[in-house]
Design an enzyme around this catalytic site. Structure first.
Site, PDB file in Angstrom:
ATOM      1  N   TYR A 142      14.724  -6.856 -47.501  1.00 19.63           N
ATOM      2  CA  TYR A 142      15.639  -6.424 -48.560  1.00 19.63           C
ATOM      3  C   TYR A 142      14.868  -6.176 -49.842  1.00 19.63           C
ATOM      4  O   TYR A 142      14.059  -7.013 -50.255  1.00 19.63           O
ATOM      5  CB  TYR A 142      16.726  -7.485 -48.805  1.00 19.63           C
ATOM      6  CG  TYR A 142      17.728  -7.049 -49.850  1.00 19.63           C
ATOM      7  CD1 TYR A 142      18.583  -5.976 -49.600  1.00 19.63           C
ATOM      8  CD2 TYR A 142      17.800  -7.687 -51.091  1.00 19.63           C
ATOM      9  CE1 TYR A 142      19.503  -5.553 -50.564  1.00 19.63           C
ATOM     10  CE2 TYR A 142      18.723  -7.274 -52.057  1.00 19.63           C
ATOM     11  CZ  TYR A 142      19.567  -6.214 -51.786  1.00 19.63           C
ATOM     12  OH  TYR A 142      20.467  -5.794 -52.731  1.00 19.63           O
ATOM     13  N   ASP A 234       6.913  -7.777 -51.973  1.00 14.33           N
ATOM     14  CA  ASP A 234       8.124  -7.974 -52.768  1.00 14.33           C
ATOM     15  C   ASP A 234       8.375  -9.478 -52.854  1.00 14.33           C
ATOM     16  O   ASP A 234       8.900 -10.088 -51.925  1.00 14.33           O
ATOM     17  CB  ASP A 234       9.303  -7.243 -52.110  1.00 14.33           C
ATOM     18  CG  ASP A 234      10.577  -7.372 -52.944  1.00 14.33           C
ATOM     19  OD1 ASP A 234      10.561  -8.106 -53.958  1.00 14.33           O
ATOM     20  OD2 ASP A 234      11.586  -6.740 -52.575  1.00 14.33           O
ATOM     21  N   LYS A 263      14.292 -12.520 -60.247  1.00 15.22           N
ATOM     22  CA  LYS A 263      14.863 -13.870 -60.089  1.00 15.22           C
ATOM     23  C   LYS A 263      14.202 -14.925 -60.995  1.00 15.22           C
ATOM     24  O   LYS A 263      14.371 -14.874 -62.188  1.00 15.22           O
ATOM     25  CB  LYS A 263      14.879 -14.246 -58.608  1.00 15.22           C
ATOM     26  CG  LYS A 263      15.771 -13.232 -57.848  1.00 15.22           C
ATOM     27  CD  LYS A 263      16.170 -13.574 -56.466  1.00 15.22           C
ATOM     28  CE  LYS A 263      17.202 -12.548 -55.997  1.00 15.22           C
ATOM     29  NZ  LYS A 263      16.887 -11.846 -54.777  1.00 15.22           N
TER      30      LYS A 263
END
Ligand SMILES: *Cc1c(COP(=O)(O)O)cnc(C)c1O
Length: 445
Positions: A142, A234, A263
């Site tokens: 993702y 990522d 995040k």
């Protein structure tokens, strides 16, 4: 549990917000509980119900809901001076220097406002730097809500996974199964000189938590180097969570060319970042030619929260605490699962955890991974533990979502709402919280 206020709020929300939520994963059935406030390791909903929170904002909240005092002071004093300027501030430099000092691949870094924006920019950068168009991604990986990675299928049969994305976009993306060395070698054999980058999470963190098999990242590193393509990690979810301040790349000892962050690096505020070798990152405008820009990028409140959060982690026992709790939790889960549901797989590392509802398990669990699946070839579960996105999709996700999740919620435990998303222990959690959680699993499994 009474949910009258949440039901009323959802009724209102359905009229003004599509699906009643601003991010699709939040649309718990039949309706989500609305949060009123956080309190350390807990959240309290609009009806006054209190839950032990292992969602932690889907990853950003290393500290749970009570920010350490220096983080709180920095955020408040920054806000009191005015929200933002559209001109550089010192705190951006502080955070950039901090990340460069701790993360092996990062010499320079550009801050943006979300993980999605980071991966969009990283792909543009890789294409601009190499002069090539193709991107290799992992099925089940993702990278946010972006055109180049919302694809499904395999080499030769790739299609957008959402309406609204032109077929032509998907033609430049090649999905391969995570952990499959042959598949990625074949793709490089067929398209090696057209591939700009391989983009992967170091651990599939949005699909059940899947660890790399031994040597997988090294293979990606070698293949990309041999073909003059970039390796992009990522680390939006693993960054400053797995491997502490060095991130997952430090833990695994594999250094990518480019790393995306989000995040935790924003300390609970909207953030993304693209870091890497100076020679590559300097291709971004205005140093280079690859366009990159943003009104809110390097937002002073985010930068202050991120910098003070990471500094606090560097100076205190933050990672020791959350990782020890994570270990205690995964060990406890492994015992419970062996007893209650021996086909299930306990996954996770550091402060991440998940129980995957795998359908088949080994006859004996003697000598299995003790605190989360490590893809150890000599583990008796090795042939059954999920290795890629398709394996996770084969799990009993209906049972997870419709029976298990509500049973945990009724016991005052807030978990991520499906089989795919990671769960996290925070610095606000205690050994007692972990025991409470284990008892709830024992009851619900
Ligand atoms: C969360 C996440 C993203 C997207 O970040 P947003 O801030 O939600 O846009 C991208 N990649 C990974 C690995 C993520 O976990």
């Amino acid at each position: 549990m009474n949910h009258d206020s949440s039901r009323e709020l959802y009724d209102r929300a359905l009229s003004s917000i599509p699906g009643g939520v601003n991010s699709s994963v939040r649309a718990i059935r039949p309706y989500p509980f609305f949060i009123e406030r956080g309190d350390g390791g807990h959240v309290i909903d609009a009806d006054g119900n209190r839950y032990l929170d292992f969602v932690n904002g889907y990853g950003p909240l290393l500290y749970g809901h009570d920010l350490p005092q220096p983080v709180q002071s920095a955020v408040q004093s920054t806000v009191s001076e005015g929200p933002m300027y559209g001109a550089p501030t010192e705190i951006e430099v502080d955070l950039a220097e901090f990340v460069s000092r701790h993360v092996p691949s990062v010499e320079m870094i550009r801050f943006v406002n979300s993980g999605t924006e980071a991966t969009v920019s990283a792909i543009r950068l890789a294409r601009g730097y190499t002069g090539r168009d193709k991107i290799v991604v992992m099925q089940g990986g993702y990278h946010g809500a972006q055109e180049s990675t919302l694809v499904e299928g395999e080499d030769g049969h790739v299609h957008p996974s959402s309406p609204g994305i032109p077929e032509e976009f998907a033609q430049h993306t090649i999905p391969v199964p995570f952990n499959d060395v042959d598949a990625v070698q074949d793709v490089f054999a067929a398209h090696g000189d057209e591939i700009a980058a391989v983009l992967t999470e170091p651990i599939l963190g949005n699909t059940g938590i899947v660890h790399p098999v031994e040597g997988y990242h090294e293979t990606l590193r070698d293949l990309t180097e041999d073909h003059d393509a970039l390796l992009i990690f990522d680390e939006v979810i693993t960054g400053f969570r797995v491997g502490g301040l060095q991130c997952a790349q430090g833990k695994f000892g594999v250094t990518p060319d480019v790393t995306t962050f989000g995040k935790i690096v924003g300390g609970g505020f909207p953030v993304g970042a693209i870091g890497g070798k100076a020679e590559i990152i300097e291709q971004f405008t205005p140093a280079g030619e690859v366009f990159q820009s943003g009104t809110f990028s390097g937002h002073p409140v985010t930068m202050a929260a991120g910098y003070e959060s990471l500094k606090y982690a560097a100076e205190n026992d933050v990672y020791e605490h959350v990782n020890a709790l994570g270990e205690q939790l995964r060990e406890g889960l492994t015992e419970i699962v062996a007893d209650r549901a021996p086909s299930y797989t306990v996954a996770g590392t550091d402060s991440m955890f998940k129980v995957l509802f795998t359908r088949e398990g080994p006859d004996s669990t003697e000598g299995q991974c003790e605190a989360g699946c490590r893809q150890r070839p000599d583990c008796p579960r090795y042939d059954h533990c999920p290795k890629n996105g398709a394996d996770v999709a084969d799990c009993e996700d209906e049972r997870w979502e419709r029976l298990f999740w509500p049973a945990m919620k009724e016991q005052g435990i807030f978990l991520t709402v499906n089989q795919y998303e990671s769960q996290f222990v925070s610095y606000a959690h205690t050994e007692e919280d972990v025991e409470t959680l284990l008892s709830a699993y024992e009851e619900a499994l």
